[in-house]
Motif scaffolding. Sequence first.
Motif, PDB file in Angstrom:
ATOM      1  N   UNK A 218       0.761  -1.174  -0.115  1.00 15.10           N
ATOM      2  CA  UNK A 218       0.072  -0.033   0.129  1.00 15.10           C
ATOM      3  C   UNK A 218       1.026   1.226   0.057  1.00 15.10           C
ATOM      4  N   UNK A 219       2.331   1.157  -0.048  1.00 12.55           N
ATOM      5  CA  UNK A 219       2.974   2.239   0.245  1.00 12.55           C
ATOM      6  C   UNK A 219       4.160   2.407  -1.111  1.00 12.55           C
ATOM      7  N   UNK A 220       3.651   3.328  -1.901  1.00 11.60           N
ATOM      8  CA  UNK A 220       4.520   3.528  -3.070  1.00 11.60           C
ATOM      9  C   UNK A 220       6.056   4.009  -2.896  1.00 11.60           C
ATOM     10  N   UNK A 221       6.394   4.245  -1.636  1.00 11.31           N
ATOM     11  CA  UNK A 221       7.491   4.569  -1.369  1.00 11.31           C
ATOM     12  C   UNK A 221       8.504   3.140  -1.234  1.00 11.31           C
ATOM     13  N   UNK A 222       7.906   2.062  -1.136  1.00 11.89           N
ATOM     14  CA  UNK A 222       8.578   0.773  -1.127  1.00 11.89           C
ATOM     15  C   UNK A 222       8.600   0.089  -2.452  1.00 11.89           C
ATOM     16  N   UNK A 223       7.845   0.640  -3.228  1.00  9.64           N
ATOM     17  CA  UNK A 223       7.721   0.008  -4.647  1.00  9.64           C
ATOM     18  C   UNK A 223       9.275   0.360  -5.286  1.00  9.64           C
ATOM     19  N   UNK A 224      10.276  -0.265  -4.802  1.00 10.37           N
ATOM     20  CA  UNK A 224      11.564   0.172  -5.480  1.00 10.37           C
ATOM     21  C   UNK A 224      12.552  -1.051  -5.670  1.00 10.37           C
ATOM     22  N   UNK A 225      13.785  -0.757  -5.972  1.00  7.59           N
ATOM     23  CA  UNK A 225      14.773  -1.979  -5.787  1.00  7.59           C
ATOM     24  C   UNK A 225      15.637  -1.919  -4.632  1.00  7.59           C
ATOM     25  N   UNK A 226      15.290  -1.039  -3.665  1.00 11.39           N
ATOM     26  CA  UNK A 226      16.035  -0.702  -2.511  1.00 11.39           C
ATOM     27  C   UNK A 226      17.179   0.272  -2.931  1.00 11.39           C
ATOM     28  N   UNK A 227      18.304   0.313  -2.595  1.00 10.78           N
ATOM     29  CA  UNK A 227      19.284   1.440  -2.971  1.00 10.78           C
ATOM     30  C   UNK A 227      19.570   1.193  -4.287  1.00 10.78           C
ATOM     31  N   UNK A 228      19.394   2.180  -5.051  1.00 11.11           N
ATOM     32  CA  UNK A 228      19.438   2.148  -6.623  1.00 11.11           C
ATOM     33  C   UNK A 228      20.888   2.181  -6.892  1.00 11.11           C
ATOM     34  N   UNK A 229      21.601   3.092  -6.001  1.00 12.86           N
ATOM     35  CA  UNK A 229      23.151   3.404  -6.523  1.00 12.86           C
ATOM     36  C   UNK A 229      23.995   2.860  -5.449  1.00 12.86           C
ATOM     37  N   UNK A 230      25.087   2.409  -5.661  1.00 12.16           N
ATOM     38  CA  UNK A 230      26.121   2.048  -4.503  1.00 12.16           C
ATOM     39  C   UNK A 230      26.868   3.285  -4.197  1.00 12.16           C
ATOM     40  N   UNK A 231      27.428   3.099  -2.840  1.00 14.88           N
ATOM     41  CA  UNK A 231      28.170   4.014  -2.447  1.00 14.88           C
ATOM     42  C   UNK A 231      29.502   4.183  -2.880  1.00 14.88           C
ATOM     43  N   UNK A 232      29.961   5.253  -3.911  1.00 19.64           N
ATOM     44  CA  UNK A 232      31.304   5.217  -4.457  1.00 19.64           C
ATOM     45  C   UNK A 232      32.434   5.136  -3.685  1.00 19.64           C
ATOM     46  N   UNK A 233      33.433   4.563  -4.253  1.00 17.62           N
ATOM     47  CA  UNK A 233      34.616   4.254  -3.447  1.00 17.62           C
ATOM     48  C   UNK A 233      35.469   5.114  -4.529  1.00 17.62           C
ATOM     49  N   UNK A 234      36.325   5.934  -3.628  1.00 20.53           N
ATOM     50  CA  UNK A 234      37.164   7.063  -4.304  1.00 20.53           C
ATOM     51  C   UNK A 234      38.498   7.121  -3.680  1.00 20.53           C
ATOM     52  N   UNK A 235      39.495   7.800  -4.287  1.00 24.29           N
ATOM     53  CA  UNK A 235      40.717   8.039  -3.804  1.00 24.29           C
ATOM     54  C   UNK A 235      40.589   9.257  -2.775  1.00 24.29           C
ATOM     55  N   UNK A 236      40.046  10.243  -3.124  1.00 26.05           N
ATOM     56  CA  UNK A 236      39.765  11.453  -2.279  1.00 26.05           C
ATOM     57  C   UNK A 236      38.290  11.898  -2.257  1.00 26.05           C
ATOM     58  N   UNK A 237      37.826  12.624  -1.357  1.00 28.24           N
ATOM     59  CA  UNK A 237      36.556  13.299  -1.342  1.00 28.24           C
ATOM     60  C   UNK A 237      36.815  14.714  -1.919  1.00 28.24           C
ATOM     61  N   UNK A 238      35.873  14.985  -2.950  1.00 25.94           N
ATOM     62  CA  UNK A 238      35.760  16.119  -3.663  1.00 25.94           C
ATOM     63  C   UNK A 238      35.397  17.381  -2.689  1.00 25.94           C
ATOM     64  N   UNK A 239      34.680  16.996  -1.648  1.00 20.94           N
ATOM     65  CA  UNK A 239      34.227  18.284  -0.575  1.00 20.94           C
ATOM     66  C   UNK A 239      34.836  17.704   0.788  1.00 20.94           C
ATOM     67  N   UNK A 240      35.798  18.465   1.489  1.00 17.23           N
ATOM     68  CA  UNK A 240      36.524  18.243   2.683  1.00 17.23           C
ATOM     69  C   UNK A 240      35.294  18.097   3.708  1.00 17.23           C
ATOM     70  N   UNK A 241      34.035  18.588   3.464  1.00 14.69           N
ATOM     71  CA  UNK A 241      33.140  18.540   4.702  1.00 14.69           C
ATOM     72  C   UNK A 241      32.375  17.276   4.326  1.00 14.69           C
ATOM     73  N   UNK A 242      32.379  16.541   3.286  1.00 11.54           N
ATOM     74  CA  UNK A 242      31.347  15.562   3.012  1.00 11.54           C
ATOM     75  C   UNK A 242      31.733  14.317   3.936  1.00 11.54           C
ATOM     76  N   UNK A 243      30.736  13.691   4.570  1.00 10.43           N
ATOM     77  CA  UNK A 243      30.875  12.256   4.964  1.00 10.43           C
ATOM     78  C   UNK A 243      31.574  11.499   4.404  1.00 10.43           C
ATOM     79  N   UNK A 244      32.195  10.542   5.065  1.00 10.46           N
ATOM     80  CA  UNK A 244      33.071   9.166   4.579  1.00 10.46           C
ATOM     81  C   UNK A 244      33.441   8.060   5.419  1.00 10.46           C
ATOM     82  N   UNK A 245      33.813   6.882   4.917  1.00  9.63           N
ATOM     83  CA  UNK A 245      34.164   5.825   5.834  1.00  9.63           C
ATOM     84  C   UNK A 245      35.424   5.240   4.983  1.00  9.63           C
TER      85      UNK A 245
END
Length: 337
Positions: free
Chosen positions: A229-256
């Motif tokens: 009954x909830x269209x917000x759940x009519x999805x494939x879950x997370x559509x994009x993966x979290x990108x893995x990169x060498x360096x963050x383009x913004x020093x203030x963005x969160x990262x792991x």
Amino acid sequence: MDSGTRRLAELTTLRLGGPATALVEAESGEAVVEAVRAADGPVLVLGGGSNLVISDEGFDGTVVHVASRGIAFERLADGRVLLTVEAGEDWDGVVAATLAEGLGGLECLSGIPGRTGATPVQNVGAYGVEISALLVSVDLYDRLTHEVRTVPAADLGLGYRTSVLKGSDAAVVLRVRFALPGGAASMPIAYAELARTLGVDPGATVPAATAREAVLGLRRGKGMVLDAADHDTWSAGSFFTNPIVDAAPDPDMPRWPAGDRIKLPAAWLIQHAGFAPGHPGPGGRVALSSRHVLALTNRGGGRTEDLLALAREVRDGVRARFGITLEPEPVMVGCAV
């Protein structure tokens, strides 16, 4: 066997996709092998359809719908418990069954839609735990040799949301084995959001049932628990993966940390590229979830091409803002972003 009158949309959580030429319901591992062997032409093996995007044209071949059932527990000499699950078992049902047996280990993977056979293919993960942490082996039907063989987890090339099985039709998962720690405690709580919700420090353990309820609550708040009954759940879950990169383009963005690189949150990139929750795609027939921008949703009248157009808009917007190209997580059948 269905002659193709049944749209594959009925078998996917996005509720998108055209018809198959033929559809076979396989209710055991042996039936899966028989159906794949007997198929004339291309074969698509489909479980819960939760991580799948199928074109509007459908699939010109045989779809084998895996519906095998069976869960077994075996106490090992070292105190761990070997859990053997047939590929067609509903994944969240498996997690619930382990907790009913008083066993922790899988609780952070609660609420993930789909069937068990898909979990090693994608190396499914959530809230700081991945399948690779507990996977022992899989039984595969090898379509090249026509043999059923047991393959240890170490040989599956398990990585972030990937394995050697992903994107290949050379082998079909028939059953999966996990080694659970053997007690009722959760895995160490590694995910900061979950730790805050539970009121514990990262690395602590809690009763596995408590962790499961917290995970389900967090997922529901993001529209990530299926609800017809909830269209917000009519999805494939997370559509994009979290990108893995060498360096963050913004020093203030969160990262792991991710080895000697860093992992960036795709949801943060999407929102800071200007896409708000509920951002509509073509005609409003599809949209970003109103609760979680990482989910692309079918609002009830969408087509696969609508969803792909929205995915391209988001991908291109993030690339223009941050110079990072987001990669889709779902398996694409007859289509591409």
